[in-house]
Write a protein that holds these residues in place. Sequence first.
Motif, PDB file in Angstrom:
ATOM      1  N   LEU A  34       0.828  -1.206   0.000  1.00 45.92           N
ATOM      2  CA  LEU A  34       0.000   0.000   0.000  1.00 45.92           C
ATOM      3  C   LEU A  34       0.863   1.258   0.000  1.00 45.92           C
ATOM      4  CD1 LEU A  34      -2.683  -1.041   2.662  1.00 45.92           C
ATOM      5  CD2 LEU A  34      -2.648  -1.512   0.198  1.00 45.92           C
ATOM      6  N   SER A  35       0.696   2.074  -1.015  1.00 51.32           N
ATOM      7  CA  SER A  35       1.435   3.340  -1.076  1.00 51.32           C
ATOM      8  C   SER A  35       0.785   4.369  -0.166  1.00 51.32           C
ATOM      9  CB  SER A  35       1.473   3.863  -2.511  1.00 51.32           C
ATOM     10  OG  SER A  35       0.161   4.157  -2.959  1.00 51.32           O
ATOM     11  N   ARG A  36       1.551   5.347   0.229  1.00 51.07           N
ATOM     12  CA  ARG A  36       1.052   6.444   1.044  1.00 51.07           C
ATOM     13  C   ARG A  36       1.424   7.765   0.387  1.00 51.07           C
ATOM     14  NH1 ARG A  36      -0.510   5.177   6.222  1.00 51.07           N
ATOM     15  NH2 ARG A  36      -1.427   7.248   6.049  1.00 51.07           N
ATOM     16  N   GLY A  37       0.676   8.813   0.713  1.00 52.32           N
ATOM     17  CA  GLY A  37       0.971  10.139   0.179  1.00 52.32           C
ATOM     18  C   GLY A  37       2.141  10.773   0.920  1.00 52.32           C
ATOM     19  N   CYS A  38       2.278  12.063   0.730  1.00 48.68           N
ATOM     20  CA  CYS A  38       3.388  12.794   1.345  1.00 48.68           C
ATOM     21  C   CYS A  38       2.957  13.603   2.558  1.00 48.68           C
ATOM     22  CB  CYS A  38       4.036  13.720   0.313  1.00 48.68           C
ATOM     23  SG  CYS A  38       4.771  12.838  -1.067  1.00 48.68           S
ATOM     24  N   GLY A  39       1.702  13.476   2.968  1.00 54.08           N
ATOM     25  CA  GLY A  39       1.240  14.212   4.142  1.00 54.08           C
ATOM     26  C   GLY A  39       0.607  15.539   3.772  1.00 54.08           C
ATOM     27  N   ARG A  40       0.077  16.204   4.786  1.00 59.33           N
ATOM     28  CA  ARG A  40      -0.638  17.478   4.569  1.00 59.33           C
ATOM     29  C   ARG A  40       0.284  18.683   4.549  1.00 59.33           C
ATOM     30  NH1 ARG A  40      -3.596  14.978   8.591  1.00 59.33           N
ATOM     31  NH2 ARG A  40      -2.956  16.536  10.123  1.00 59.33           N
ATOM     32  N   THR A  41       1.477  18.545   5.114  1.00 61.01           N
ATOM     33  CA  THR A  41       2.427  19.662   5.176  1.00 61.01           C
ATOM     34  C   THR A  41       3.617  19.342   4.293  1.00 61.01           C
ATOM     35  OG1 THR A  41       1.767  20.047   7.473  1.00 61.01           O
ATOM     36  CG2 THR A  41       3.770  21.150   6.709  1.00 61.01           C
ATOM     37  N   SER A  42       3.980  20.267   3.426  1.00 64.84           N
ATOM     38  CA  SER A  42       5.074  20.004   2.492  1.00 64.84           C
ATOM     39  C   SER A  42       6.393  19.859   3.236  1.00 64.84           C
ATOM     40  CB  SER A  42       5.181  21.123   1.460  1.00 64.84           C
ATOM     41  OG  SER A  42       5.719  22.295   2.048  1.00 64.84           O
ATOM     42  N   GLN A  43       7.305  19.158   2.594  1.00 63.67           N
ATOM     43  CA  GLN A  43       8.636  18.953   3.163  1.00 63.67           C
ATOM     44  C   GLN A  43       9.310  20.283   3.486  1.00 63.67           C
ATOM     45  OE1 GLN A  43      12.044  17.675   0.555  1.00 63.67           O
ATOM     46  NE2 GLN A  43      11.802  15.765   1.726  1.00 63.67           N
ATOM     47  N   THR A  44       9.225  21.229   2.560  1.00 64.94           N
ATOM     48  CA  THR A  44       9.890  22.528   2.759  1.00 64.94           C
ATOM     49  C   THR A  44       9.287  23.286   3.932  1.00 64.94           C
ATOM     50  OG1 THR A  44      10.381  22.673   0.390  1.00 64.94           O
ATOM     51  CG2 THR A  44      10.460  24.723   1.660  1.00 64.94           C
ATOM     52  N   VAL A  45       7.967  23.345   3.996  1.00 66.57           N
ATOM     53  CA  VAL A  45       7.305  24.090   5.066  1.00 66.57           C
ATOM     54  C   VAL A  45       7.594  23.475   6.427  1.00 66.57           C
ATOM     55  CG1 VAL A  45       5.054  24.703   6.028  1.00 66.57           C
ATOM     56  CG2 VAL A  45       5.494  25.014   3.587  1.00 66.57           C
ATOM     57  N   LEU A  46       7.519  22.148   6.529  1.00 64.29           N
ATOM     58  CA  LEU A  46       7.737  21.509   7.825  1.00 64.29           C
ATOM     59  C   LEU A  46       9.175  21.682   8.289  1.00 64.29           C
ATOM     60  CD1 LEU A  46       6.549  19.953  10.135  1.00 64.29           C
ATOM     61  CD2 LEU A  46       6.942  17.831   8.888  1.00 64.29           C
ATOM     62  N   ARG A  47      10.125  21.571   7.398  1.00 65.37           N
ATOM     63  CA  ARG A  47      11.526  21.776   7.797  1.00 65.37           C
ATOM     64  C   ARG A  47      11.760  23.219   8.246  1.00 65.37           C
ATOM     65  NH1 ARG A  47      15.360  17.696   6.117  1.00 65.37           N
ATOM     66  NH2 ARG A  47      16.998  19.287   6.071  1.00 65.37           N
ATOM     67  N   GLN A  48      11.072  24.163   7.595  1.00 68.65           N
ATOM     68  CA  GLN A  48      11.172  25.554   8.053  1.00 68.65           C
ATOM     69  C   GLN A  48      10.564  25.717   9.443  1.00 68.65           C
ATOM     70  OE1 GLN A  48       9.219  27.701   4.894  1.00 68.65           O
ATOM     71  NE2 GLN A  48      11.083  27.851   3.644  1.00 68.65           N
ATOM     72  N   GLN A  49       9.417  25.064   9.682  1.00 66.77           N
ATOM     73  CA  GLN A  49       8.794  25.136  10.998  1.00 66.77           C
ATOM     74  C   GLN A  49       9.686  24.530  12.078  1.00 66.77           C
ATOM     75  OE1 GLN A  49       5.044  23.153  10.457  1.00 66.77           O
ATOM     76  NE2 GLN A  49       4.082  24.898   9.414  1.00 66.77           N
ATOM     77  N   LEU A  50      10.438  23.499  11.720  1.00 66.02           N
ATOM     78  CA  LEU A  50      11.338  22.850  12.669  1.00 66.02           C
ATOM     79  C   LEU A  50      12.700  23.538  12.743  1.00 66.02           C
ATOM     80  CD1 LEU A  50      10.575  19.128  11.711  1.00 66.02           C
ATOM     81  CD2 LEU A  50       9.831  20.320  13.779  1.00 66.02           C
ATOM     82  N   LYS A  51      12.863  24.604  11.943  1.00 62.70           N
ATOM     83  CA  LYS A  51      14.127  25.358  11.898  1.00 62.70           C
ATOM     84  C   LYS A  51      15.300  24.470  11.471  1.00 62.70           C
ATOM     85  CE  LYS A  51      12.795  28.914  15.238  1.00 62.70           C
ATOM     86  NZ  LYS A  51      11.347  28.592  15.196  1.00 62.70           N
ATOM     87  N   ILE A  52      15.053  23.664  10.430  1.00 60.84           N
ATOM     88  CA  ILE A  52      16.091  22.812   9.853  1.00 60.84           C
ATOM     89  C   ILE A  52      16.621  23.498   8.606  1.00 60.84           C
ATOM     90  CG2 ILE A  52      16.655  20.513   8.974  1.00 60.84           C
ATOM     91  CD1 ILE A  52      15.659  20.433  11.823  1.00 60.84           C
ATOM     92  N   HIS A  53      17.888  23.852   8.592  1.00 60.63           N
ATOM     93  CA  HIS A  53      18.479  24.492   7.420  1.00 60.63           C
ATOM     94  C   HIS A  53      18.648  23.467   6.297  1.00 60.63           C
ATOM     95  CE1 HIS A  53      19.126  28.097   9.690  1.00 60.63           C
ATOM     96  NE2 HIS A  53      19.825  27.443  10.609  1.00 60.63           N
ATOM     97  N   PRO A  54      18.638  23.921   5.051  1.00 59.35           N
ATOM     98  CA  PRO A  54      18.730  22.981   3.914  1.00 59.35           C
ATOM     99  C   PRO A  54      19.933  22.053   3.981  1.00 59.35           C
ATOM    100  CG  PRO A  54      18.100  25.158   3.143  1.00 59.35           C
ATOM    101  CD  PRO A  54      18.426  25.307   4.601  1.00 59.35           C
ATOM    102  N   GLN A  55      21.049  22.516   4.520  1.00 58.53           N
ATOM    103  CA  GLN A  55      22.246  21.679   4.574  1.00 58.53           C
ATOM    104  C   GLN A  55      22.283  20.754   5.785  1.00 58.53           C
ATOM    105  OE1 GLN A  55      22.087  24.913   4.978  1.00 58.53           O
ATOM    106  NE2 GLN A  55      23.428  25.638   6.652  1.00 58.53           N
ATOM    107  N   GLU A  56      21.343  20.919   6.720  1.00 62.08           N
ATOM    108  CA  GLU A  56      21.313  20.080   7.909  1.00 62.08           C
ATOM    109  C   GLU A  56      20.558  18.779   7.647  1.00 62.08           C
ATOM    110  OE1 GLU A  56      21.422  22.767  11.888  1.00 62.08           O
ATOM    111  OE2 GLU A  56      19.586  22.968  10.710  1.00 62.08           O
ATOM    112  N   LYS A  57      20.951  17.728   8.363  1.00 59.32           N
ATOM    113  CA  LYS A  57      20.279  16.443   8.284  1.00 59.32           C
ATOM    114  C   LYS A  57      19.203  16.362   9.368  1.00 59.32           C
ATOM    115  CE  LYS A  57      22.951  14.617   5.068  1.00 59.32           C
ATOM    116  NZ  LYS A  57      22.430  14.283   3.714  1.00 59.32           N
ATOM    117  N   LEU A  58      18.061  15.782   8.990  1.00 60.94           N
ATOM    118  CA  LEU A  58      16.974  15.562   9.934  1.00 60.94           C
ATOM    119  C   LEU A  58      16.682  14.071  10.027  1.00 60.94           C
ATOM    120  CD1 LEU A  58      14.588  16.423  11.749  1.00 60.94           C
ATOM    121  CD2 LEU A  58      13.207  16.630   9.658  1.00 60.94           C
ATOM    122  N   VAL A  59      16.674  13.557  11.253  1.00 57.83           N
ATOM    123  CA  VAL A  59      16.314  12.169  11.516  1.00 57.83           C
ATOM    124  C   VAL A  59      14.981  12.159  12.259  1.00 57.83           C
ATOM    125  CG1 VAL A  59      16.935  10.030  12.719  1.00 57.83           C
ATOM    126  CG2 VAL A  59      18.713  11.400  11.593  1.00 57.83           C
TER     127      VAL A  59
END
Length: 408
Positions: A195-220
């Motif tokens: 079963l495939s799943r979507g990408c969620g309601r919040t885009s990758q870019t927006v959520l990383r900005q909300q979490l204050k993750i810079h583009p060059q930083e890794k998120l686990v």
Amino acid sequence: MRLMVYSHDAFGLGNIRRMLTICEYLLRTLPNISILVVSGSPALHTLRLPEGLDYIKLPCLGRNTSGQLEARYLKSMPETLVRLRSHLILTAVVHFQPDVLLIDKKPLGLRNELKETLNHLNRHGPNTKRVLLLRDILDTPAATIQQWQVNNYYQLTQQHYDQIWIVGTPEIFNLPDEYNFPLPLRRKVRFCGYLSRGCGRTSQTVLRQQLKIHPQEKLVVVTPGGGGDGHQLIQTYLASMDQQLKAAQPIPKTVIISGPEMPTEEQQQLQTQVAAYPQIRLLEFSDDLISYLNAADAIVAMAGYNTTCEILSLRKPAVVVPRTRPVQEQWMRAKRFADSGLLYAIHPQRLTPQQLSQTLHRALTIKPHAINSFRLDGLPRIAQLMHDLMACAVRPSNRDLAELSCAL
């Protein structure tokens, strides 16, 4: 057209999340369908439910530390609650009159609570199509064959069900072969795929900005699913980060989603520990977990069916630590996926902070080679099967309904 879905969910979120994923897709793709879910999941009310779906909440049953079934909240004997649940399910079937009844995993339900409903349909509801939906893997062949023989599931499934849908592929695990399905039962089997799943309601870019993750930083992102038995995985991850700090190595930005079923005292302990790590954020629950997974550079998780499908849908590098009790299903799946080059797996007996740290480092630097080519086309296949079944359904007359209600 009417679909009724049964999901017992005595432990965790896996069964109900899988069934809701299927329901959401059917509501988007099949016109004029109404879905009634009957479930004992204690988390059902916390999940986002789509328009066109309603539910009947059964009293909760769960398993204690010794594995025995018990009442989750009510001060009742489990036998009393099973009788109550059985009557509620039968009443729902009689009055809702589903065109298709979709049963998750257990042919007779929890403690045989579907027995009266299935017998009723054999006598009075032959036009209701009955489908048993099975995961790709249930347990080891020896354990599953013994369980199906002791409970007479082979004969009962042949007697009560029109089709068996398997949300997996024979290339990963050929369930009818592995579990010695007799030929009449094999004819009912339909492999649907994962079963495939979507990408969620919040885009990758927006959520990383909300979490204050810079583009060059890794998120686990770390998730043990429902969290009922996920404390060790999170503790080991925190210990691995502590070792990296002591070795003067940077640690990645991390979001831990511990799960709504983690005991309160364990949640509080983790909150205290995480407070010492400014790079780590701890959340108890999110009804949009997949958005966090989509924002991650790598995922550390247990290896339930849903989480594994989400990881593969998003093409994310992942380290999975499967549950091995009470059944071996998660380890069997994780091992086969790891051997196929889809993810990294660590057996829980070999889980150490050092092992987790080293494997996570590989996941962050070397993406599993087969992850981009893995197919997940189970939902369209299920929608087609459901459409074909409902096209054959014949609704009973008002007189029949009146007679059934009086009999009940």
